[in-house]
Design an enzyme around this catalytic site. Structure first.
Site, short mmCIF file in Angstrom:
data_model
loop_
_atom_site.label_atom_id
_atom_site.label_comp_id
_atom_site.label_asym_id
_atom_site.label_seq_id
_atom_site.Cartn_x
_atom_site.Cartn_y
_atom_site.Cartn_z
CE LYS A 230 0.12 -1.16 4.64
NZ LYS A 230 1.25 -1.93 4.16
CE1 TYR B 2 0.82 0.28 7.51
CE2 TYR B 2 1.95 2.31 6.90
CZ TYR B 2 1.90 0.94 6.92
OH TYR B 2 2.91 0.19 6.35
#
Length: 376
Positions: free
Chosen positions: A142, A229
Site C-alpha cells: 500500500k 494506515y
C-alpha cells in the site's frame, strides 16, 4: 481478570488463528465460516517471488521463517548485485531470479505462484498488471496505486486473468488491532465519537534522491507513505466509510527536500454516524498514536500503527496481547486462502485498496482547494 476481559482475549485469540481474524464487523460471521471450512490445506506452501528488493522486502524475506504456508521461491530486481546477494542468502535458484526486463517470462515458470510487489508506489500498477498477465497471484504493498481509477484497472486485470489480488494490510492480522476493531464495531463503549490517529517520523538524514521525495514514484509525501494506515484504522474501527473530508497542508520546514511532495498534512474524516476522525501525517515530527473516545469510554494504542510492539489500553484496563510477526501473519493469512482455492475476503483485497485510494485522493483535493470534499 474479569469475565469481560476473558471474553475479549478469547475472541481475539480465536480469530487470530486464521484468516477470519481480519474481518470487519459487518461480515465477520462469514469470514469465521470460511476459516472453519478451509481448515488445513492439502498443499503446504505458496511459492512467492518478491518484486523489488528494498528495505521492506528485506523485512519480508526474514519473515518467511515464521510462516507456515509460504516459501520465498524467487526474486525480481533491477540491481544485479542484489540478485547475487539474495541468491546466496536465501538459496534462490537461478531459474527463479528475474529482472524487470524479463519479468514477463514468469508465465513459463510453474514454481512461482504469487508475485509480491514491493516496489515504489509509482510502479505498483505496472507490475501488478504484468504479474496478472503472467498468470500469477499478486500481493501489492500500500498505497495500492496513485488513483482510484488505477486501482480499478488493477482489479479488473486480475479478475480477467483469473488470479487473486491482495493488498499488504498487515495490521488486519495483528491482535491489538483486532481488539480496537472489536471495541469500535461492537460498540463496547457505545458509539465512537472521535478518533485521533497519526503517524509520522522526524527525518533528518533522508537522502535527497530518496524515491519518497519524488512525486512520480511516491505519488505524494507522508500521506501516501504513512497516512494510509491512519485512514485504514479510522475505517475499520468504525466499520463505516467517510462521507466527507477536509484537509490542510502543514508548513514546509525543509524546502530543499520538499519540492515535489508535502512535508506534512492534517486531515479530518466525517462519518454518517456522527463520528469524526482526525489525523496528521508528517515527516517533520515523531508520532505513532491511536485514540478513540466513545460515549461510555475510550481505547488507545501507543505505539499504534507502525511495526510496534504495540501497547494499548481501554476503560477496562491494559491490553495484554502477544507480539507477533506481522508480515508473517499477513502472508500466511493470504496464502492459506489461495492454497485452499477460496476467494480472498474483500477487506484484504484490491477492493479495500481502492477504497483507501478514493479517500487519499479526496484528502489531497481538500488540502489543495481548501474545500470540504463530499464522498459519494
Amino acid at each position: 481478570m474479569t469475565q469481560q476481559h476473558k471474553s475479549r482475549r478469547s475472541f481475539v485469540k480465536n480469530l487470530s488463528l486464521g484468516i477470519g481474524s481480519t474481518a470487519i464487523l459487518p461480515v465477520l460471521s462469514s469470514f469465521q465460516d470460511l476459516n472453519e471450512k478451509i481448515g488445513r490445506t492439502d498443499r503446504k506452501k505458496l511459492n512467492i517471488a518478491l518484486c523489488g528488493l528494498g528495505r521492506y522486502a528485506t523485512l519480508l524475506a526474514r519473515s518467511f521463517v515464521d510462516t507456515e504456508y509460504c516459501n520465498l521461491a524467487g526474486i525480481i530486481t533491477g540491481t544485479p548485485s542484489k540478485a547475487v546477494d539474495w541468491k546466496r542468502r536465501y538459496a534462490i535458484p537461478d531459474a527463479n531470479i528475474y529482472d524487470y526486463g524479463n519479468f514477463d517470462t514468469l508465465k513459463d515458470n510453474p514454481d512461482i505462484d504469487l508475485v509480491y510487489v514491493v516496489l515504489p508506489n509509482g510502479m505498483h500498477k505496472e507490475f501488478t498488471l504484468r504479474a496478472a498477465a503472467a498468470g500469477k497471484h499478486v500481493i501489492v504493498e500500500k498505497p495500492m496505486a496513485f488513483t482510484e481509477k488505477d486501482c480499478e484497472e488493477m482489479i479488473t486485470a486480475c479478475q480477467k486473468a483469473g488470479v487473486q489480488l491482495a493488498v499488504g494490510y498487515r495490521l488486519h492480522y495483528e491482535p491489538n488491532h483486532l481488539e480496537i476493531k472489536r471495541l469500535g464495531q461492537r460498540k463496547v463503549f457505545g458509539q465512537v465519537r472521535l478518533i485521533e490517529v497519526s503517524l509520522g517520523y522526524s527525518i533528518d538524514d533522508i537522502d535527497p534522491n530518496d524515491w519518497h521525495l519524488k512525486k512520480n514514484l511516491s505519488g505524494g509525501g507522508p500521506l501516501m507513505n504513512l497516512g494510509v494506515y491512519c485512514v485504514q484504522a479510522s475505517r475499520y474501527v468504525l466499520g463505516e466509510e467517510p462521507i466527507a473530508v477536509t484537509a490542510q497542508f502543514g508548513p514546509v520546514t525543509k524546502p530543499e527536500l520538499y519540492t515535489e511532495v508535502e512535508e506534512s498534512i492534517t486531515w479530518q474524516l466525517y462519518f454518517a454516524s456522527g463520528a469524526m476522525a482526525t489525523s496528521t501525517s508528517t515527516n517533520s515530527s515523531g508520532v505513532d498514536r491511536f485514540f478513540a473516545s466513545a460515549e461510555k469510554g475510550f481505547f488507545e494504542l501507543s505505539p499504534a500503527v507502525s511495526y510496534g510492539p504495540f501497547r494499548g489500553r481501554s476503560s477496562h484496563g491494559e491490553f495484554d496481547f502477544p507480539v507477533i510477526n506481522q508480515q508473517a501473519a499477513q502472508m500466511d493469512g493470504i496464502a492459506k486462502v489461495i492454497l485452499a482455492g477460496k476467494q480472498l475476503p474483500e477487506h484484504i483485497s484490491g477492493i479495500e485498496g481502492k477504497k483507501d485510494m478514493k479517500i487519499l485522493e479526496a484528502i489531497y483535493t481538500a488540502a489543495e482547494t481548501g474545500k470540504k470534499i463530499f464522498l459519494s
